[in-house]
Motif scaffolding. Sequence first.
Motif, PDB file in Angstrom:
ATOM      1  N   LEU A  20      36.016  79.512  23.808  1.00 56.02           N
ATOM      2  CA  LEU A  20      36.811  78.512  22.911  1.00 56.02           C
ATOM      3  C   LEU A  20      36.531  79.078  21.436  1.00 56.02           C
ATOM      4  N   CYS A  46      43.700  82.463  31.782  1.00 62.19           N
ATOM      5  CA  CYS A  46      44.219  81.570  30.568  1.00 62.19           C
ATOM      6  C   CYS A  46      45.703  81.440  30.746  1.00 62.19           C
ATOM      7  N   GLN A  77      31.224  76.099  24.719  1.00 61.31           N
ATOM      8  CA  GLN A  77      31.524  76.695  25.963  1.00 61.31           C
ATOM      9  C   GLN A  77      32.272  78.224  25.478  1.00 61.31           C
ATOM     10  N   TYR A  91      41.768  73.345  23.463  1.00 61.21           N
ATOM     11  CA  TYR A  91      41.196  73.818  24.750  1.00 61.21           C
ATOM     12  C   TYR A  91      42.256  74.664  25.703  1.00 61.21           C
ATOM     13  N   TYR A  92      43.325  75.071  24.952  1.00 63.58           N
ATOM     14  CA  TYR A  92      44.261  76.165  25.633  1.00 63.58           C
ATOM     15  C   TYR A  92      45.227  75.282  26.539  1.00 63.58           C
ATOM     16  N   THR A  93      45.166  73.908  26.668  1.00 65.12           N
ATOM     17  CA  THR A  93      46.166  73.185  27.264  1.00 65.12           C
ATOM     18  C   THR A  93      47.416  73.333  26.567  1.00 65.12           C
ATOM     19  N   LEU A  97      31.273  70.858  24.190  1.00 65.30           N
ATOM     20  CA  LEU A  97      32.402  71.570  24.740  1.00 65.30           C
ATOM     21  C   LEU A  97      32.736  72.851  24.007  1.00 65.30           C
ATOM     22  N   LYS A  98      32.578  72.604  22.533  1.00 66.86           N
ATOM     23  CA  LYS A  98      32.866  73.811  21.805  1.00 66.86           C
ATOM     24  C   LYS A  98      31.851  74.993  21.845  1.00 66.86           C
ATOM     25  N   VAL A 129      38.934  73.656  18.358  1.00 65.37           N
ATOM     26  CA  VAL A 129      39.025  72.664  19.198  1.00 65.37           C
ATOM     27  C   VAL A 129      39.105  71.295  18.778  1.00 65.37           C
TER      28      VAL A 129
END
Length: 529
Positions: free
Chosen positions: A47, A310, A44, A345-347, A41-42, A52
Amino acid sequence: MGCKSSTLITLERLPPASKCRENRRKQQLIPSKYKQMANRLKSQPGLNASLVDDDNDIHDVPCDECKSQYIIGDRYRCLECTDFDLCGTCFEKRRETDEHKNGHAFAHFRIPTELFGTPITDDSREVTLPQLIEKFKSIRHEKIACDGCKTNPIVGIRFKCDTCSSYDLCLKCKTAKVETNQHKSNHPLVVIGENNLQEIDIDDIKLGQKLGEGAFGAVYKAKWISRNRDVACKIISIQPTQMHLFQSFKRELAAYNELSGAYILKLYGYALRQAKSVTDEMQCALIMEFMSRGSLASVIREHEKLSLSCKLDMAWHIASGMRKLHDRKMIHRDIRPDNVLVNGYYTAKIGDMGIARDFRSPGQYMTTVGCQPYMPPEFYTSNYDQSLDVFTFGLTLYYLFNEKNHLFHEPSRKIILPEKSPVFDELIRYCTLDDQNQRPSALELETTFVTYKRVFEKHIRVQHQDYEEQSVEVQNRIFQEFYDSFSPKASAALKEKFPRASSRAQVIIDPDGVKQLLLMLLQVATKDE
């Protein structure tokens, strides 16, 4: 019959810290499977790998709706389908399939491999409806009545409606699909353990860096030792003459106990250190999820290059969290960039529930507590409602999309928006109207951002397959061109669906109506392509 009003949580109902200690050894024996997943995931695009979040926020299961390979954060496992899981986002969207329906019951995993404070090693064997019915068959949920048959207290498994405010059902009424004026059988239900919040041994929390400080306490980055988990720990020190702060602490617990959602800051539990004598201070702690990027204000201040897409996602997250609050008949009173937290994750999630209130209780929320540069005119009359949150959200949007603060003229208490936002400028000014009767509802705001998100995702799939590989500047140009073209159509459709009544009006929009609106706009976008 309606939903019963929210009540303050009583600390006596919460489980003792000894239950945490009992599970420490078992928890530490469960192998971590997540490092490899986190590394993928990192990698991607877009990001910052150093921020993360910890790999133990990743569930080793896919979301059966959006098809994400792993679920990050909250996971909802359906107890009435075979091997069916949803991520927090899809759960909030009330996604259905041919087999899975919204009225099904769910188990809510706040932490991977743990449910109700107990380690889980085999979902298919340990997390089934019959198994949970057996697990809770002798549990008495003190002071919690069934809103269907009025049995008080509920004995056995307890189902909490995720749509209604403080609405609970016993097994018999859940099975019978009991409905009331407000609760419908297609509302999702979440199984609640013996208590929704657990007491955590305060010695199981190791404080680290101080993240912030307020008038009555401080927030630290901390380690939850037995879970090997980074957390945020809010410490409130209470002198014997300040017991009103303990009541405030219990109100904040009550607010978090009533809420759970993908875009509300997650509370794992609380901790207490009792005073040793009548002259000593008492320490109270809230143990919350750690958001590695800090507040939205710090993200913007540190000049992170965020794409408009985003930012759209983050606007949707905040609107969704606000809608969840308002569905619970609550008002936050302090939604602003400092109280919106952002993870790796920018949530974006709404935090700081310390002054949130049940707005149905007269006199309980009619106080001038809030950050004045963000407050609407009615705030100073102490006669406000949920539209206050919409106003402060509008100013948060202005900050998000303009990357600078609005102006506040202190003598007149006037809010000034000196610049035009590149996107959603009309919506921002709609949110910040002086007339609270003309502001949009949280549901309208959430639907607006979901609409733009869904149509833009389709647009880049068709027209810009290499969008993710582009620089932020190019991504913003693509989004701006899309926005300028799509906005007139979307605004007209949304205004028809949501008449400018007010955020105070009880606008009833059924899920099928929202789906039809999205489908219509997607069809329009497809024709334009």
